[in-house]
Design a protein around this motif. Sequence first.
Motif, PDB file in Angstrom:
ATOM      1  N   THR A  68      33.246  25.327  51.720  1.00 29.11           N
ATOM      2  CA  THR A  68      33.503  24.051  51.034  1.00 29.11           C
ATOM      3  C   THR A  68      34.499  24.243  49.899  1.00 29.11           C
ATOM      4  O   THR A  68      35.358  23.385  49.655  1.00 29.11           O
ATOM      5  N   TYR A  69      34.417  25.389  49.222  1.00 33.83           N
ATOM      6  CA  TYR A  69      35.384  25.661  48.157  1.00 33.83           C
ATOM      7  C   TYR A  69      36.799  25.741  48.737  1.00 33.83           C
ATOM      8  O   TYR A  69      37.745  25.197  48.159  1.00 33.83           O
ATOM      9  N   LEU A  70      36.926  26.412  49.864  1.00 36.32           N
ATOM     10  CA  LEU A  70      38.240  26.543  50.484  1.00 36.32           C
ATOM     11  C   LEU A  70      38.775  25.177  50.906  1.00 36.32           C
ATOM     12  O   LEU A  70      39.972  24.894  50.763  1.00 36.32           O
ATOM     13  N   GLU A  71      37.879  24.338  51.418  1.00 36.86           N
ATOM     14  CA  GLU A  71      38.313  22.994  51.825  1.00 36.86           C
ATOM     15  C   GLU A  71      38.839  22.209  50.628  1.00 36.86           C
ATOM     16  O   GLU A  71      39.913  21.626  50.667  1.00 36.86           O
ATOM     17  N   GLU A  72      38.080  22.234  49.538  1.00 30.25           N
ATOM     18  CA  GLU A  72      38.459  21.452  48.367  1.00 30.25           C
ATOM     19  C   GLU A  72      39.756  21.941  47.742  1.00 30.25           C
ATOM     20  O   GLU A  72      40.461  21.178  47.080  1.00 30.25           O
ATOM     21  N   ASN A  73      40.050  23.208  47.920  1.00 31.69           N
ATOM     22  CA  ASN A  73      41.244  23.758  47.292  1.00 31.69           C
ATOM     23  C   ASN A  73      42.405  23.906  48.270  1.00 31.69           C
ATOM     24  O   ASN A  73      43.257  24.770  48.101  1.00 31.69           O
ATOM     25  N   GLY A  74      42.405  23.045  49.319  1.00 31.09           N
ATOM     26  CA  GLY A  74      43.570  22.962  50.184  1.00 31.09           C
ATOM     27  C   GLY A  74      43.641  24.048  51.231  1.00 31.09           C
ATOM     28  O   GLY A  74      43.737  23.761  52.421  1.00 31.09           O
ATOM     29  N   GLU A  75      43.553  25.305  50.809  1.00 33.60           N
ATOM     30  CA  GLU A  75      43.733  26.420  51.747  1.00 33.60           C
ATOM     31  C   GLU A  75      42.517  26.558  52.651  1.00 33.60           C
ATOM     32  O   GLU A  75      41.430  26.875  52.168  1.00 33.60           O
ATOM     33  N   TYR A  76      42.699  26.306  53.924  1.00 32.97           N
ATOM     34  CA  TYR A  76      41.552  26.426  54.838  1.00 32.97           C
ATOM     35  C   TYR A  76      42.026  27.018  56.163  1.00 32.97           C
ATOM     36  O   TYR A  76      42.411  26.279  57.085  1.00 32.97           O
ATOM     37  N   PRO A  77      42.017  28.347  56.262  1.00 29.41           N
ATOM     38  CA  PRO A  77      42.514  28.999  57.481  1.00 29.41           C
ATOM     39  C   PRO A  77      41.718  28.566  58.707  1.00 29.41           C
ATOM     40  O   PRO A  77      40.515  28.297  58.605  1.00 29.41           O
ATOM     41  N   ASP A  78      42.398  28.532  59.849  1.00 30.29           N
ATOM     42  CA  ASP A  78      41.730  28.130  61.089  1.00 30.29           C
ATOM     43  C   ASP A  78      40.618  29.096  61.467  1.00 30.29           C
ATOM     44  O   ASP A  78      39.540  28.688  61.879  1.00 30.29           O
ATOM     45  N   SER A  79      40.892  30.386  61.325  1.00 29.96           N
ATOM     46  CA  SER A  79      39.949  31.390  61.816  1.00 29.96           C
ATOM     47  C   SER A  79      38.738  31.546  60.892  1.00 29.96           C
ATOM     48  O   SER A  79      38.892  31.852  59.705  1.00 29.96           O
ATOM     49  N   PRO A  80      37.532  31.356  61.399  1.00 33.15           N
ATOM     50  CA  PRO A  80      36.334  31.601  60.590  1.00 33.15           C
ATOM     51  C   PRO A  80      36.274  33.037  60.082  1.00 33.15           C
ATOM     52  O   PRO A  80      35.800  33.282  58.972  1.00 33.15           O
ATOM     53  N   PHE A  81      36.755  33.979  60.876  1.00 33.11           N
ATOM     54  CA  PHE A  81      36.755  35.377  60.441  1.00 33.11           C
ATOM     55  C   PHE A  81      37.621  35.559  59.201  1.00 33.11           C
ATOM     56  O   PHE A  81      37.248  36.269  58.263  1.00 33.11           O
ATOM     57  N   VAL A  82      38.768  34.920  59.195  1.00 35.49           N
ATOM     58  CA  VAL A  82      39.654  35.030  58.026  1.00 35.49           C
ATOM     59  C   VAL A  82      38.998  34.385  56.812  1.00 35.49           C
ATOM     60  O   VAL A  82      39.081  34.905  55.688  1.00 35.49           O
ATOM     61  N   ARG A  83      38.307  33.273  57.027  1.00 32.29           N
ATOM     62  CA  ARG A  83      37.632  32.609  55.892  1.00 32.29           C
ATOM     63  C   ARG A  83      36.533  33.505  55.320  1.00 32.29           C
ATOM     64  O   ARG A  83      36.342  33.563  54.097  1.00 32.29           O
ATOM     65  N   ILE A  84      35.809  34.184  56.190  1.00 32.01           N
ATOM     66  CA  ILE A  84      34.774  35.110  55.706  1.00 32.01           C
ATOM     67  C   ILE A  84      35.412  36.244  54.915  1.00 32.01           C
ATOM     68  O   ILE A  84      34.906  36.662  53.862  1.00 32.01           O
ATOM     69  N   ALA A  85      36.542  36.739  55.416  1.00 34.53           N
ATOM     70  CA  ALA A  85      37.239  37.818  54.700  1.00 34.53           C
ATOM     71  C   ALA A  85      37.658  37.343  53.313  1.00 34.53           C
ATOM     72  O   ALA A  85      37.496  38.070  52.316  1.00 34.53           O
ATOM     73  N   ILE A  86      38.169  36.118  53.224  1.00 39.01           N
ATOM     74  CA  ILE A  86      38.576  35.579  51.919  1.00 39.01           C
ATOM     75  C   ILE A  86      37.359  35.424  51.005  1.00 39.01           C
ATOM     76  O   ILE A  86      37.407  35.752  49.806  1.00 39.01           O
ATOM     77  N   ALA A  87      36.252  34.953  51.586  1.00 34.89           N
ATOM     78  CA  ALA A  87      35.037  34.786  50.780  1.00 34.89           C
ATOM     79  C   ALA A  87      34.577  36.131  50.230  1.00 34.89           C
ATOM     80  O   ALA A  87      34.216  36.254  49.053  1.00 34.89           O
ATOM     81  N   HIS A  88      34.589  37.149  51.083  1.00 36.23           N
ATOM     82  CA  HIS A  88      34.166  38.466  50.606  1.00 36.23           C
ATOM     83  C   HIS A  88      35.144  39.017  49.569  1.00 36.23           C
ATOM     84  O   HIS A  88      34.731  39.669  48.609  1.00 36.23           O
ATOM     85  N   ALA A  89      36.400  38.746  49.745  1.00 40.20           N
ATOM     86  CA  ALA A  89      37.405  39.190  48.773  1.00 40.20           C
ATOM     87  C   ALA A  89      37.100  38.595  47.401  1.00 40.20           C
ATOM     88  O   ALA A  89      37.177  39.300  46.379  1.00 40.20           O
ATOM     89  N   HIS A  90      36.740  37.317  47.368  1.00 34.88           N
ATOM     90  CA  HIS A  90      36.393  36.703  46.078  1.00 34.88           C
ATOM     91  C   HIS A  90      35.103  37.289  45.524  1.00 34.88           C
ATOM     92  O   HIS A  90      34.948  37.424  44.318  1.00 34.88           O
ATOM     93  N   TRP A  91      34.163  37.600  46.398  1.00 36.52           N
ATOM     94  CA  TRP A  91      32.923  38.250  45.957  1.00 36.52           C
ATOM     95  C   TRP A  91      33.248  39.558  45.238  1.00 36.52           C
ATOM     96  O   TRP A  91      32.669  39.880  44.203  1.00 36.52           O
ATOM     97  N   LEU A  92      34.205  40.285  45.784  1.00 37.38           N
ATOM     98  CA  LEU A  92      34.556  41.580  45.191  1.00 37.38           C
ATOM     99  C   LEU A  92      35.236  41.404  43.840  1.00 37.38           C
ATOM    100  O   LEU A  92      34.968  42.155  42.891  1.00 37.38           O
ATOM    101  N   THR A  93      36.109  40.408  43.745  1.00 37.76           N
ATOM    102  CA  THR A  93      36.850  40.246  42.488  1.00 37.76           C
ATOM    103  C   THR A  93      36.016  39.542  41.424  1.00 37.76           C
ATOM    104  O   THR A  93      36.229  39.745  40.230  1.00 37.76           O
TER     105      THR A  93
END
Lengths: 189, 189
Positions: free
Chosen positions: B71-96
């Motif tokens: 939902t955060y990705l949706e609200e902020n415009g960037e919403y990659p098609d691939s669910p795998f890529v979205r999970i990778a982005i989510a984990h990247a934010h978890w790390l940072t």
Amino acid sequence: MSEKKEDLLHMAETLFDNHGFHSIGLKKIVSESGVALMTLYNHFASKDELAAEVLKRREERYMEHLTFFDTYLEENGEYPDSPFVRIAIAHAHWLTDNSYQGCLFLRAKEEYASKPDHPIVELANGHKRKLREFVQNSDLRRSPKEALRLCLLIEGATALAETEDPDTAARELVAIAESLFAKTQISAV
Amino acid sequence: MSEKKEDLLHMAETLFDNHGFHSIGLKKIVSESGVALMTLYNHFASKDELAAEVLKRREERYMEHLTFFDTYLEENGEYPDSPFVRIAIAHAHWLTDNSYQGCLFLRAKEEYASKPDHPIVELANGHKRKLREFVQNSDLRRSPKEALRLCLLIEGATALAETEDPDTAARELVAIAESLFAKTQISAV
DNA sequence: CAATAGATAGAACGATCAATCTATTTATAC
DNA sequence: GTATAAATAGATTGATCGTTCTATCTATTG
């Protein structure tokens, strides 16, 4: 080197692998080694120095494995063009040939994190730095970022081997590395 | 839930993160929390139960992070098609967003490895299994092997964040995930 | 045989650990 | 105001830790 010292280093490495540094006691190490406690202190000034020597030997063995694995690949026909892919294959074999529980250097860094200047922490950091440089120098056409990505894959396979079958982790490591680095074309990212 | 109990869980999680489970003592946890030792034992039957609750809460928080990040990705415009890529982005934010030192579940599994049936080990194994299933179910067009590869990338980024800048690890995680999974075409491997 | 060095078992040190108990104080609820 | 519950500090228990010491034993060397 003394045979007793060899026994101690070998047993300490196994026990540190399976239980961690702080969790394993010196009495466990000497009893499992069939060596007297004072013999340990005759060869190592302290538990930390024993741990440090274990890590040094592990690093030597690992870097030798990476270095000499190219000749093994040559002799056995399969020799991928990409040095990055060859390193991935070498690490995959390291994972399947040994029954380690994660990266001993990361565990050392974690367990001694409260003392950031401790020699063991510097050993761990140094190992990771050397590995990154080894990867970078193996293929100068690749960018530092690409080298970092292979390091990420290597760390990932080592960690995945803790909860999945090590053979599976090794296989997927090579698959990803081939997918990213097998092509002659070098990405400009 | 009691405020003192919250304080204890929060402080215990921080200290376990920074020093490990066996290395940190209960007295350190209660003194840093500003809580009496007996209060800890009024809320937790033992140190292991405290550690188990810390892990349960961490898992809840992590899975919520992955779930709600779409939902955060949706609200902020960037919403990659691939669910795998979205999970990778989510984990990247978890790390940072957090300053963790490696994966707490892997550390728990390692430190309690001598007791393979220990509830904490089963918690750690269960978490990794849930994560793999979460990845798999996020995109049913992807094969189990591909899901395992994203898990490998996630583990790799978490480990790399220990020796490299977490932002760097996060960025390269997303870069690899995009390279592997961004394309609409699903590889048949 | 005598001398030297290395390895042995075992006790001891002070420190820390998880866990338990007691006795006192604080806060909440009726 | 009184009753009930929660939190507190501090001592204690038995175990284990890294480290040191002593005293005995074994092997090699001259």
